[in-house]
Design a protein around this motif. Sequence first.
Motif, PDB file in Angstrom:
ATOM      1  N   VAL A 286       0.794  -1.082  -0.255  1.00  0.00           N
ATOM      2  CA  VAL A 286      -0.071  -0.059   0.016  1.00  0.00           C
ATOM      3  C   VAL A 286       0.920   1.287   0.340  1.00  0.00           C
ATOM      4  O   VAL A 286       1.605   1.574   0.815  1.00  0.00           O
ATOM      5  CB  VAL A 286      -0.854   0.006   1.204  1.00  0.00           C
ATOM      6  CG1 VAL A 286      -1.719   1.397   1.194  1.00  0.00           C
ATOM      7  CG2 VAL A 286      -1.888  -1.198   1.200  1.00  0.00           C
TER       8      VAL A 286
ATOM      9  N   ASP B  50       0.839   5.353  -0.022  1.00  0.00           N
ATOM     10  CA  ASP B  50       0.020   6.298   0.568  1.00  0.00           C
ATOM     11  C   ASP B  50       0.517   7.613   0.575  1.00  0.00           C
ATOM     12  O   ASP B  50       1.674   7.730  -0.076  1.00  0.00           O
ATOM     13  CB  ASP B  50      -0.673   6.037   1.820  1.00  0.00           C
ATOM     14  CG  ASP B  50       0.452   5.940   3.061  1.00  0.00           C
ATOM     15  OD1 ASP B  50       1.669   6.139   2.564  1.00  0.00           O
ATOM     16  OD2 ASP B  50       0.100   5.320   4.077  1.00  0.00           O
TER      17      ASP B  50
ATOM     18  N   ALA C 149       1.185   8.550  -3.542  1.00  0.00           N
ATOM     19  CA  ALA C 149      -0.172   7.884  -4.112  1.00  0.00           C
ATOM     20  C   ALA C 149      -1.160   8.802  -4.712  1.00  0.00           C
ATOM     21  O   ALA C 149      -1.754   8.581  -5.567  1.00  0.00           O
ATOM     22  CB  ALA C 149      -0.616   7.292  -2.825  1.00  0.00           C
ATOM     23  N   ARG C 150      -1.175   9.975  -4.063  1.00  0.00           N
ATOM     24  CA  ARG C 150      -2.012  11.386  -4.357  1.00  0.00           C
ATOM     25  C   ARG C 150      -1.764  11.378  -6.082  1.00  0.00           C
ATOM     26  O   ARG C 150      -2.589  11.644  -6.820  1.00  0.00           O
ATOM     27  CB  ARG C 150      -1.880  12.390  -3.660  1.00  0.00           C
ATOM     28  CG  ARG C 150      -3.010  13.351  -3.937  1.00  0.00           C
ATOM     29  CD  ARG C 150      -3.016  14.578  -2.821  1.00  0.00           C
ATOM     30  NE  ARG C 150      -3.186  13.893  -1.655  1.00  0.00           N
ATOM     31  CZ  ARG C 150      -2.372  14.131  -0.522  1.00  0.00           C
ATOM     32  NH1 ARG C 150      -1.090  14.444  -0.907  1.00  0.00           N
ATOM     33  NH2 ARG C 150      -2.648  13.464   0.429  1.00  0.00           N
TER      34      ARG C 150
ATOM     35  N   VAL D  56      -4.325   6.690  -1.878  1.00  0.00           N
ATOM     36  CA  VAL D  56      -3.887   5.399  -1.427  1.00  0.00           C
ATOM     37  C   VAL D  56      -4.012   4.544  -2.815  1.00  0.00           C
ATOM     38  O   VAL D  56      -4.885   4.696  -3.563  1.00  0.00           O
ATOM     39  CB  VAL D  56      -4.878   4.641  -0.466  1.00  0.00           C
ATOM     40  CG1 VAL D  56      -4.305   3.187  -0.018  1.00  0.00           C
ATOM     41  CG2 VAL D  56      -5.026   5.561   0.820  1.00  0.00           C
TER      42      VAL D  56
ATOM     43  N   THR E 179      -3.115   0.675  -3.718  1.00  0.00           N
ATOM     44  CA  THR E 179      -2.765  -0.761  -3.549  1.00  0.00           C
ATOM     45  C   THR E 179      -2.161  -1.571  -4.724  1.00  0.00           C
ATOM     46  O   THR E 179      -2.690  -1.717  -5.743  1.00  0.00           O
ATOM     47  CB  THR E 179      -3.789  -1.537  -2.944  1.00  0.00           C
ATOM     48  OG1 THR E 179      -4.332  -0.858  -1.955  1.00  0.00           O
ATOM     49  CG2 THR E 179      -3.499  -3.011  -2.529  1.00  0.00           C
TER      50      THR E 179
END
Length: 256
Positions: A23, A25, A29-30, A65, A67
């Motif tokens: 994951v 974040d 991730a954004r 987020v 994944t």
Amino acid sequence: MSNPVFFTPAGSLDEVREGSLFVLDGAEARHAVTVKRLAVGEPVDIADGAGRRLTGTVTKVAPAVLTVECSSVTAEDRPAVRLVLVQALAKGDRDELAIETATELGIDAVIPWQSDRSIVRWKGDRAAKALGKWQSAVSAAAKQARRAWIPGVRAAVDTSGLVKQVEDAALAVILHEDAVRPLRGVLEAWQEAGRQNQDPCDVLLIVGPEGGISPREVTKLCSAGAVTALLGPHVLRSSTAGPAAVVVASDVLGRW
């Protein structure tokens, strides 16, 4: 086409294995979700900036987020001969342009140099802010180039500090328009002498500001063990000389 790359803190991929979920974040991730618009099923690489790379497929997205299901994790060794760009501070963000391009071309580290003729001065709070800006610049360039390693941005030095760096390096080359030997010849002679067998070792590529390196600095650096080298028949800007030298060095040293 190579996969897009996003960075995660060093060490965060150490326990990731094939088939596991990772994951990502925060800001990276954004950027992946809102700017790059990665979607479920797309391939992606996650790198830790220290040579470790996860390759996988996006399984879930959220506003900040991402994944990813891991298909492989590889560790890329740092080159035995590290190329270090010593970039004099220059006006008009030419120094930042130099380190960005050099990062895309494969430089391993950069050193900001407050040379005698540098118009730009890093002092007090400005020094910390400027160093952070350089770190952001090389990180963004490493991402653009799909690198697993983010070049280190070392502490800024004045000429006395650079003398110490030269003394510790396996080879230090001052790129200078008045030099006689071409850079290729200097590097080939160094290889033939077997100096590259010092594993690992640093090769410094020293670039002055727009006003050039002062004679006093050339004398001090050469007394510490540096050599001068000519980079082609034309006078290059401070923003161009470093990247051009990285290209030549990468070819001669077999990095490309």
